[in-house]
Design a protein around this motif. Structure first.
Motif, PDB file in Angstrom:
ATOM      1  N   PRO A 264       0.802  -1.235   0.000  1.00  0.00           N
ATOM      2  CA  PRO A 264       0.000   0.000   0.000  1.00  0.00           C
ATOM      3  C   PRO A 264       0.829   1.277   0.000  1.00  0.00           C
ATOM      4  CG  PRO A 264      -0.784  -1.559   1.663  1.00  0.00           C
ATOM      5  CD  PRO A 264       0.524  -2.076   1.172  1.00  0.00           C
ATOM      6  N   ASN A 265       2.067   1.208   0.444  1.00  0.00           N
ATOM      7  CA  ASN A 265       2.890   2.416   0.528  1.00  0.00           C
ATOM      8  C   ASN A 265       3.616   2.750  -0.771  1.00  0.00           C
ATOM      9  OD1 ASN A 265       2.257   2.837   3.273  1.00  0.00           O
ATOM     10  ND2 ASN A 265       3.780   1.319   3.883  1.00  0.00           N
ATOM     11  N   ASN A 266       3.449   1.930  -1.795  1.00  0.00           N
ATOM     12  CA  ASN A 266       4.134   2.159  -3.059  1.00  0.00           C
ATOM     13  C   ASN A 266       3.338   3.164  -3.890  1.00  0.00           C
ATOM     14  OD1 ASN A 266       5.346   2.006  -5.639  1.00  0.00           O
ATOM     15  ND2 ASN A 266       6.038  -0.074  -5.223  1.00  0.00           N
ATOM     16  N   ALA A 267       3.704   4.435  -3.759  1.00  0.00           N
ATOM     17  CA  ALA A 267       2.962   5.491  -4.455  1.00  0.00           C
ATOM     18  C   ALA A 267       3.107   5.391  -5.965  1.00  0.00           C
ATOM     19  CB  ALA A 267       3.437   6.860  -3.971  1.00  0.00           C
ATOM     20  N   ALA A 268       4.262   4.927  -6.440  1.00  0.00           N
ATOM     21  CA  ALA A 268       4.497   4.851  -7.886  1.00  0.00           C
ATOM     22  C   ALA A 268       3.480   3.938  -8.568  1.00  0.00           C
ATOM     23  CB  ALA A 268       5.909   4.371  -8.166  1.00  0.00           C
ATOM     24  N   VAL A 269       3.123   2.835  -7.907  1.00  0.00           N
ATOM     25  CA  VAL A 269       2.136   1.911  -8.474  1.00  0.00           C
ATOM     26  C   VAL A 269       0.776   2.588  -8.579  1.00  0.00           C
ATOM     27  CG1 VAL A 269       0.930  -0.274  -8.132  1.00  0.00           C
ATOM     28  CG2 VAL A 269       3.380  -0.132  -7.694  1.00  0.00           C
ATOM     29  N   LEU A 270       0.436   3.398  -7.585  1.00  0.00           N
ATOM     30  CA  LEU A 270      -0.833   4.131  -7.620  1.00  0.00           C
ATOM     31  C   LEU A 270      -0.864   5.095  -8.801  1.00  0.00           C
ATOM     32  CD1 LEU A 270      -3.367   4.278  -5.765  1.00  0.00           C
ATOM     33  CD2 LEU A 270      -2.296   6.248  -4.657  1.00  0.00           C
ATOM     34  N   ASN A 271       0.244   5.763  -9.044  1.00  0.00           N
ATOM     35  CA  ASN A 271       0.340   6.688 -10.171  1.00  0.00           C
ATOM     36  C   ASN A 271       0.148   5.948 -11.502  1.00  0.00           C
ATOM     37  OD1 ASN A 271       0.861   9.211 -11.422  1.00  0.00           O
ATOM     38  ND2 ASN A 271       2.998   8.672 -11.710  1.00  0.00           N
ATOM     39  N   LEU A 272       0.807   4.812 -11.632  1.00  0.00           N
ATOM     40  CA  LEU A 272       0.702   4.044 -12.873  1.00  0.00           C
ATOM     41  C   LEU A 272      -0.716   3.513 -13.083  1.00  0.00           C
ATOM     42  CD1 LEU A 272       4.080   2.117 -12.624  1.00  0.00           C
ATOM     43  CD2 LEU A 272       3.482   3.822 -14.352  1.00  0.00           C
ATOM     44  N   MET A 273      -1.373   3.136 -11.994  1.00  0.00           N
ATOM     45  CA  MET A 273      -2.746   2.658 -12.134  1.00  0.00           C
ATOM     46  C   MET A 273      -3.647   3.764 -12.671  1.00  0.00           C
ATOM     47  SD  MET A 273      -5.258   0.721  -9.414  1.00  0.00           S
ATOM     48  CE  MET A 273      -5.997   2.142  -8.617  1.00  0.00           C
ATOM     49  N   GLY A 274      -3.402   4.998 -12.241  1.00  0.00           N
ATOM     50  CA  GLY A 274      -4.189   6.115 -12.754  1.00  0.00           C
ATOM     51  C   GLY A 274      -4.058   6.258 -14.257  1.00  0.00           C
TER      52      GLY A 274
END
Length: 369
Positions: A264-274
């Motif tokens: 959950p702390n991997n912000a880069a993955v959240l960005n890529l999902m967007g």
């Protein structure tokens, strides 16, 4: 000798519901004084990794030392050493919790290398797989081939269905820039219907796709690997990335969600999902994801820039301009003022040429400074 444990796996190792233990395996120490047993030091983490990979709630990490365990986010590390007792091989091991630095499980047993390591694997987790080969002489020959990067052909003749053997042989050939040889080994392995090791088969399929620059094949192989190892964030992120590159955006979003659940702390993955959501046609979902990403520490300016780009993709040029300018205002140095250029382009495509020229002028002046 008997296996010593400290209660059920869930109690002794503190496995919370829906959580994964990230167990680091490092080479065992050979304290026997017998150099002919050095191969067991290498074999132990490889065998245990093979038996524990894909087990629910356990992620296996291979490292050379305890520092690698910390670097890769392990929650536990397995320490082990080899001795001889009454002429028999003896293995002692303990699992250390890397947060409390306390030993949470101990093991000791004597016997043959394969049988003893199998007992250790099942002591760690009763759901451990059986190792594909049982002949310790074959195991020793394979380890020595891996160490020498030679002699794989002889081992294959003795264990033709051992998928991990083909995988390590292929890796050796790739390391020596022998692409044709690597593909030949992979083809030989994949044509064997009785090949043992589903995860290693998936990895062979992945290597084949990468060697052949097969983008859809790479996505399919990563999807199989992620399904076999759902707790491995590297495999799940790899599946997401491969699907993204193959422009299979719904599948990419699904894999990114799984990766975020694991880390959950991997912000880069959240960005890529967007971005995957936006490219898959879900602008509302992309906006929500990237707004959440922008709230992560240190990500506000990049999050605003990402919001600008996904709106730009969808032809929402006024909104894109707004986000690009906000990103530039928050952190002009993030992309060297390029947010002004993107804002100018957005304004031009929205039909305001004079306004775009004014922003272009600001961009040029910023770059000049």
């Amino acid at each position: 000798m008997a296996v010593l444990s400290l209660g059920s796996p869930a109690c002794k190792r503190g496995v919370a519901p829906n959580a994964f233990q990230r167990l680091a395996l490092i080479p065992f120490e050979n304290l026997s004084g017998d150099s002919t047993l050095d191969w067991v030091s290498t074999a132990a983490p490889a065998v245990l990794s093979n038996q524990l990979t894909g087990i629910p709630k356990t992620v296996v990490i291979i490292g050379g030392a305890v520092r690698d365990a910390y670097a890769q986010g392990a929650t536990e590390v397995l320490h082990g050493y080899i001795t001889r007792r009454a002429g028999a091989l003896r293995i002692d091991a303990q699992i250390e919790d890397l947060t409390s630095h306390k030993t949470v499980e101990r093991f000791e047993d004597s016997g043959g290398a394969v049988a003893t390591l199998d007992k250790l694997a099942h002591a760690i987790d009763p759901a451990a797989h059986a190792f594909p080969i049982q002949d310790p002489t074959v195991l020793e020959a394979w380890v020595k081939a891996v160490r020498a990067q030679a002699g794989f052909e002889d081992v294959v003749s003795r264990a033709p269905d051992f998928a991990l053997l083909y995988l390590t042989w292929t890796e050796s050939l790739v390391a020596h820039n022998d692409r044709a040889g690597a593909l030949k080994v992979i083809e030989t392995a994949l044509t064997r219907p009785s090949l043992k090791g589903d995860t290693d088969r998936a990895r062979l399929e992945l290597m084949k796709a990468e060697l052949e620059a097969d983008v859809p094949g790479r996505a399919a192989a990563f999807a199989r690997l992620a399904k076999l190892t759902p707790g491995d964030p590297n495999a799940v992120r790899g599946a997401a990335e491969a699907n993204f590159r193959a422009r299979r955006f719904p599948q990419a979003v699904e894999a990114y969600r799984a990766a975020i659940a694991l880390d959950p702390n991997n912000a880069a993955v959240l960005n890529l999902m967007g971005y995957a959501q936006a490219l898959g046609g879900d602008l509302a979902g992309a906006r929500a994801t990237l707004e959440e990403y922008a709230k992560r520490p240190g990500q506000e300016s990049n999050g605003l820039d990402s919001l600008g780009e996904v709106h730009f993709f969808h032809g929402k040029f006024a909104e894109a301009e707004k986000y690009f300018l906000q990103s530039h205002e928050k952190n002009p140095a993030l992309i060297s003022g390029y947010g002004l250029f993107k804002a100018a382009l957005s304004r031009r495509l929205a039909g305001d040429a004079p306004g775009a020229d004014a922003l272009d002028k600001l961009y040029i002046e910023y770059r000049a400074r």
